[in-house]
Design a protein around this motif. Structure first.
Motif, short mmCIF file in Angstrom:
data_model
loop_
_atom_site.label_atom_id
_atom_site.label_comp_id
_atom_site.label_asym_id
_atom_site.label_seq_id
_atom_site.Cartn_x
_atom_site.Cartn_y
_atom_site.Cartn_z
N ASP A 1 0.84 -1.21 0.00
CA ASP A 1 0.00 0.00 0.00
C ASP A 1 0.87 1.25 0.00
O ASP A 1 0.59 2.21 -0.72
CB ASP A 1 -0.92 0.01 1.23
N THR A 2 1.90 1.25 0.82
CA THR A 2 2.78 2.42 0.91
C THR A 2 3.55 2.61 -0.38
O THR A 2 3.73 3.75 -0.84
CB THR A 2 3.71 2.27 2.12
N LEU A 3 3.97 1.52 -1.00
CA LEU A 3 4.69 1.63 -2.28
C LEU A 3 3.81 2.28 -3.35
O LEU A 3 4.26 3.18 -4.07
CB LEU A 3 5.17 0.26 -2.74
N ARG A 4 2.54 1.85 -3.40
CA ARG A 4 1.62 2.44 -4.39
C ARG A 4 1.40 3.93 -4.06
O ARG A 4 1.34 4.77 -4.96
CB ARG A 4 0.28 1.70 -4.38
N TYR A 5 1.29 4.21 -2.78
CA TYR A 5 1.13 5.60 -2.33
C TYR A 5 2.35 6.43 -2.72
O TYR A 5 2.21 7.55 -3.23
CB TYR A 5 0.92 5.60 -0.81
N TYR A 6 3.54 5.90 -2.53
CA TYR A 6 4.77 6.62 -2.89
C TYR A 6 4.84 6.87 -4.39
O TYR A 6 5.30 7.92 -4.83
CB TYR A 6 6.00 5.84 -2.42
N GLU A 7 4.38 5.92 -5.17
CA GLU A 7 4.35 6.13 -6.61
C GLU A 7 3.36 7.25 -6.94
O GLU A 7 3.66 8.16 -7.71
CB GLU A 7 3.96 4.85 -7.35
N LYS A 8 2.19 7.18 -6.31
CA LYS A 8 1.13 8.17 -6.56
C LYS A 8 1.60 9.60 -6.27
O LYS A 8 1.31 10.52 -7.03
CB LYS A 8 -0.10 7.83 -5.72
N ILE A 9 2.33 9.79 -5.16
CA ILE A 9 2.75 11.15 -4.80
C ILE A 9 4.11 11.53 -5.41
O ILE A 9 4.59 12.64 -5.19
CB ILE A 9 2.80 11.36 -3.26
N GLY A 10 4.70 10.62 -6.18
CA GLY A 10 5.92 10.99 -6.90
C GLY A 10 7.23 10.75 -6.16
O GLY A 10 8.28 11.22 -6.59
N VAL A 11 7.18 10.03 -5.04
CA VAL A 11 8.42 9.69 -4.32
C VAL A 11 9.11 8.55 -5.09
O VAL A 11 10.33 8.49 -5.16
CB VAL A 11 8.09 9.28 -2.87
N LEU A 12 8.29 7.68 -5.68
CA LEU A 12 8.79 6.65 -6.60
C LEU A 12 8.43 7.07 -8.03
O LEU A 12 7.38 7.67 -8.24
CB LEU A 12 8.09 5.31 -6.30
N LEU B 1 7.97 13.86 3.16
CA LEU B 1 7.82 13.24 1.84
C LEU B 1 7.78 14.28 0.73
O LEU B 1 8.25 14.02 -0.37
CB LEU B 1 6.55 12.38 1.81
N ALA B 2 7.26 15.46 0.99
CA ALA B 2 7.19 16.51 -0.03
C ALA B 2 8.61 16.88 -0.49
O ALA B 2 8.84 17.10 -1.69
CB ALA B 2 6.47 17.73 0.53
N ASP B 3 9.56 16.94 0.45
CA ASP B 3 10.93 17.28 0.09
C ASP B 3 11.61 16.12 -0.64
O ASP B 3 12.42 16.35 -1.55
CB ASP B 3 11.74 17.62 1.35
N ILE B 4 11.29 14.91 -0.23
CA ILE B 4 11.85 13.73 -0.89
C ILE B 4 11.33 13.68 -2.33
O ILE B 4 12.06 13.41 -3.26
CB ILE B 4 11.50 12.44 -0.11
N ARG B 5 10.05 13.99 -2.47
CA ARG B 5 9.42 14.06 -3.79
C ARG B 5 10.15 15.06 -4.69
O ARG B 5 10.39 14.82 -5.86
CB ARG B 5 7.96 14.50 -3.62
N ARG B 6 10.49 16.20 -4.10
CA ARG B 6 11.21 17.25 -4.83
C ARG B 6 12.58 16.73 -5.31
O ARG B 6 12.98 16.95 -6.44
CB ARG B 6 11.39 18.46 -3.91
#
Lengths: 115, 115
Positions: free
Chosen positions: B15-26, B60-65
């Motif tokens: 679930d977290t992996l899919r979430y990370y993909e969705k928010i652009g961390v992955l 996570l917002a900074d990691i996404r960046r």
DNA sequence: GCTTGACCTGGAGTTCACTCCAACTTGTAG
DNA sequence: CTACAAGTTGGAGTGAACTCCAGGTCAAGC
């Protein structure tokens, strides 16, 4: 001292102070005849310690538990000591982990520098 | 490797992996013909680094960046380096602060011991 | 006496980082 | 061929820690 002054001196917003009282992190603060909270100097000491625990990652629920023990008097001192010792151990472990992570981040920075 | 295997190896739930993909961390993970995600070894390296940044308090917002800059190629390397340097400085400051807090907690423990 | 700002309460709303769910499709073991 | 385990999506729900709001009271300066 009223909530505004206390907020200034503690660095915690009035809303957060009322919230802390509501969830039991702060004792039930006495009210003056017009219903306004009257904080005293010992509350400043306590909130400073709360901020220390919070800054080191202790959840409010655990701080609340510590506050509850504290309000029960000296009989609970042993339990409070054990709580702090456990927290100190956690914190030591986290500092050690942070140092390892920091080394990893510096390794990555060096990689960028070597480009 | 599919999402289940990747979750096992990375220690992050599906679930977290899919979430990370969705928010652009992955990155957008490629799908096989039946629509299932196919992770590769480099994704494991990346998630390990993400977990390091997260463990050291980066939102996570900074990691996404950082991930976004990374996806834009070598041109953004300088900016990524600056980001990591800023984070390393923050982390160093936080470790120093934690050590001060730890000393304060030990002082309190000593107080209980001296009872 | 009136305005303005600080205080009160109960409760709703926000942000972050997940976590779970329903409804559906696909892969695998017997 | 049939279970059933594992994958998909979009979206709702959760818990922690605030933060804000409405509707009211109260005190100080002009």
């Amino acid at each position: 001292m009223n909530i505004g002054q206390f907020a200034q001196r503690s660095g915690v917003s009035t809303d957060t102070l009322r919230y802390y009282e509501k969830i039991g992190v702060l004792r039930r603060i006495g009210r003056n005849p017009s219903g306004h909270r009257q904080f005293d100097a010992s509350d400043l000491d306590w909130i400073a310690f709360v901020l220390r625990l919070k800054a080191t990652g202790m959840p409010l629920a655990d701080i609340r538990r510590y506050a509850e023990l504290r309000s029960q008097g000296t009989a609970t001192a042993g339990e409070r000591q054990a709580l702090l010792e456990a927290h100190a151990r956690d914190l030591e472990a986290r500092i050690a982990e942070d140092r390892r992570h920091l080394a990893g981040i510096h390794a990555k920075i060096d990689f960028y520098k070597r480009r």
